[in-house]
Design a protein around this motif. Structure first.
Motif, PDB file in Angstrom:
ATOM      1  N   ARG A 191       0.992  -1.357  -0.040  1.00  0.00           N
ATOM      2  CA  ARG A 191      -0.045   0.049  -0.044  1.00  0.00           C
ATOM      3  C   ARG A 191       0.764   1.334   0.092  1.00  0.00           C
ATOM      4  N   ILE A 192       1.742   1.252   0.909  1.00  0.00           N
ATOM      5  CA  ILE A 192       2.662   2.519   0.888  1.00  0.00           C
ATOM      6  C   ILE A 192       3.440   2.631  -0.365  1.00  0.00           C
ATOM      7  N   ALA A 193       4.149   1.419  -0.643  1.00  0.00           N
ATOM      8  CA  ALA A 193       4.952   1.363  -2.083  1.00  0.00           C
ATOM      9  C   ALA A 193       4.052   2.272  -2.978  1.00  0.00           C
ATOM     10  N   LYS A 194       2.846   1.813  -3.324  1.00  0.00           N
ATOM     11  CA  LYS A 194       1.918   2.225  -4.362  1.00  0.00           C
ATOM     12  C   LYS A 194       1.647   3.733  -4.105  1.00  0.00           C
ATOM     13  N   GLU A 195       1.357   4.243  -2.805  1.00  0.00           N
ATOM     14  CA  GLU A 195       1.262   5.583  -2.599  1.00  0.00           C
ATOM     15  C   GLU A 195       2.301   6.380  -3.122  1.00  0.00           C
ATOM     16  N   PHE A 196       3.434   5.974  -3.011  1.00  0.00           N
ATOM     17  CA  PHE A 196       4.697   6.805  -3.379  1.00  0.00           C
ATOM     18  C   PHE A 196       5.190   6.622  -4.777  1.00  0.00           C
ATOM     19  N   ASP A 197       4.550   5.566  -5.547  1.00  0.00           N
ATOM     20  CA  ASP A 197       5.345   5.114  -6.569  1.00  0.00           C
ATOM     21  C   ASP A 197       6.481   4.494  -6.465  1.00  0.00           C
ATOM     22  N   LEU A 198       6.900   3.584  -5.398  1.00  0.00           N
ATOM     23  CA  LEU A 198       8.170   3.078  -5.203  1.00  0.00           C
ATOM     24  C   LEU A 198       8.339   1.571  -5.728  1.00  0.00           C
TER      25      LEU A 198
END
Length: 391
Positions: free
Chosen positions: A237-244
């Motif tokens: 979820r967090i990786a997708k939020e920041f496009d990482l």
């Protein structure tokens, strides 16, 4: 030059060559792979008849050299457990090449490892990919930085929550990571504007945020310690939020959510699986998991988390995955070319092909399935580094 002749060659680039040769150049690179290769004048020739010739094994997640084999005699520098946010820590600064774990792994045919900080901190610092042969880590580096370590679940809670610090919950862990990423994104935007001439003032230097720039630029992935399914999903979820970019390391509950992971398509690094279920998060630990991941089409690596499992047992772990249903060729990929791809070093290691580093293991037997398998020779950068022939 060196010519290995008449072995069963597993190139990991295509079909095996049942009676094949590998030519090693004077530059430490593989010069040729095939059958019936001609040896130039002055070439040193080894007859590998009856042997298996493979790429050196690659470990995608461990702490070798930082958390040493004999802690009482040497040291443990794997966690800077003084602050839950320490992206400025560099694993390379804690690697001790004299740790006997490296030489023991080398004798088993493991030639390259991605090593770095542990999971005490929400953000622990950078991993580096190194060869396991050498006296000075600077000369052993294949890639640095290779990834930025982050951790979810019980470890950060246990280390900091008991001190009445954040994080004491999974919410706290996620909040701390998001807070850093928001600041890092803003920091990167300021530097981009300055470097493009769109801003006159040079941004103030911040060592923590500067360490995050390769992550924000998607040059290296977040390396997410996550065992439980909900922690895996929080990491995604967090990786997708920041496009990482992100890799899912340990992925103990992976088999329970394989359909969801297949949709995400992120690399999975499964392990350490050998040993007891030493904490609640390991309830679903199983050697079936890597095979299930691979069957779903996920880029899968098998890991030891050394020294949790001594690194020399990486091929044994792959063999136990085969015993639990993993296709043998997928298990070979999971300890050679797949971890190399995950670490972004497949141009140098993980398979036998012209131009790649001559990191080669020669076995009398199959190290994944034969408990009596003997390591005849191990080459690193084209130099004989370990094996029976060195004794």
């Amino acid at each position: 030059m060196i010519l290995l002749k008449n072995g069963h060659v597993k190139t990991m680039e295509g079909p095996d060559i049942p009676c094949g040769d590998v030519l090693i150049g004077d530059d430490g690179k593989i010069a040729a792979v095939g059958a019936g290769l001609e040896a130039p004048a002055g070439t040193e020739i080894y007859d590998a008849a009856g042997c298996l010739v493979t790429p050196g094994f690659v470990e995608a997640h461990c702490h070798i050299g930082l958390e040493e084999e004999i802690v009482g005699r040497m040291g443990n520098d794997v966690n800077e457990a003084t602050n839950p946010i320490t992206p400025q820590m560099r694993g390379i600064d804690a690697v001790n090449p004299m740790d006997e774990g490296l030489s023991e792994a080398l004798k088993a045919g493991v030639t390259c490892a991605v090593t770095g900080p542990g999971s005490a901190n929400v953000v622990g610092g950078t991993f580096c990919a190194i060869k396991l042969c050498g006296k000075r880590v600077d000369k052993m580096v294949v890639k640095d930085p290779a990834a930025m370590k982050i951790a979810f679940g019980e470890n950060p809670k246990r280390v900091y929550g008991g001190k009445q610090q954040v994080p004491s919950t999974r919410m706290g862990t996620a909040a701390l990571l998001r807070g850093l990423l928001f600041k890092a994104r803003e920091y990167e935007e300021k530097w981009e504007a300055y470097e493009k001439g769109e801003a006159e003032k040079k941004p103030d230097f911040d060592m923590q945020l500067d360490a995050m720039r390769p992550v924000m630029r998607r040059e290296i992935p977040l390396k997410a310690h996550a065992h439980r399914a909900d922690d895996i999903f929080t990491a995604l979820r967090i990786a997708k939020e920041f496009d990482l970019k992100i890799t899912l390391d340990h992925c103990t509950d992976g088999a329970l959510i394989v359909d969801e992971l297949a949709e995400e398509g992120r690399p999975v690094l499964v392990g350490p699986t050998l040993g007891s279920k030493s904490k609640v998060e390991l309830a679903h630990k199983s050697f079936e998991t890597p095979g299930i991941m691979a069957k779903a089409g996920l880029l899968t690596a098998i890991i030891t988390d050394a020294p949790v499992i001594p690194l020399q047992y990486l091929p044994l772990c792959a063999g136990l995955a085969v015993k639990s249903g993993m296709e043998p060729e997928e298990a070979w990929k999971a300890v050679t070319i797949n971890p190399a791809k995950i670490a972004g070093i497949e141009d140098r290691v993980g398979s036998l092909a012209p131009g790649k580093d001559a990191d080669i293991a020669v076995f009398r037997g199959n190290p994944l399935t034969d408990i009596a398998c003997r390591t005849e020779m191990v080459f690193v950068n084209g130099r004989l580094a370990a094996g029976e022939i060195c004794r």
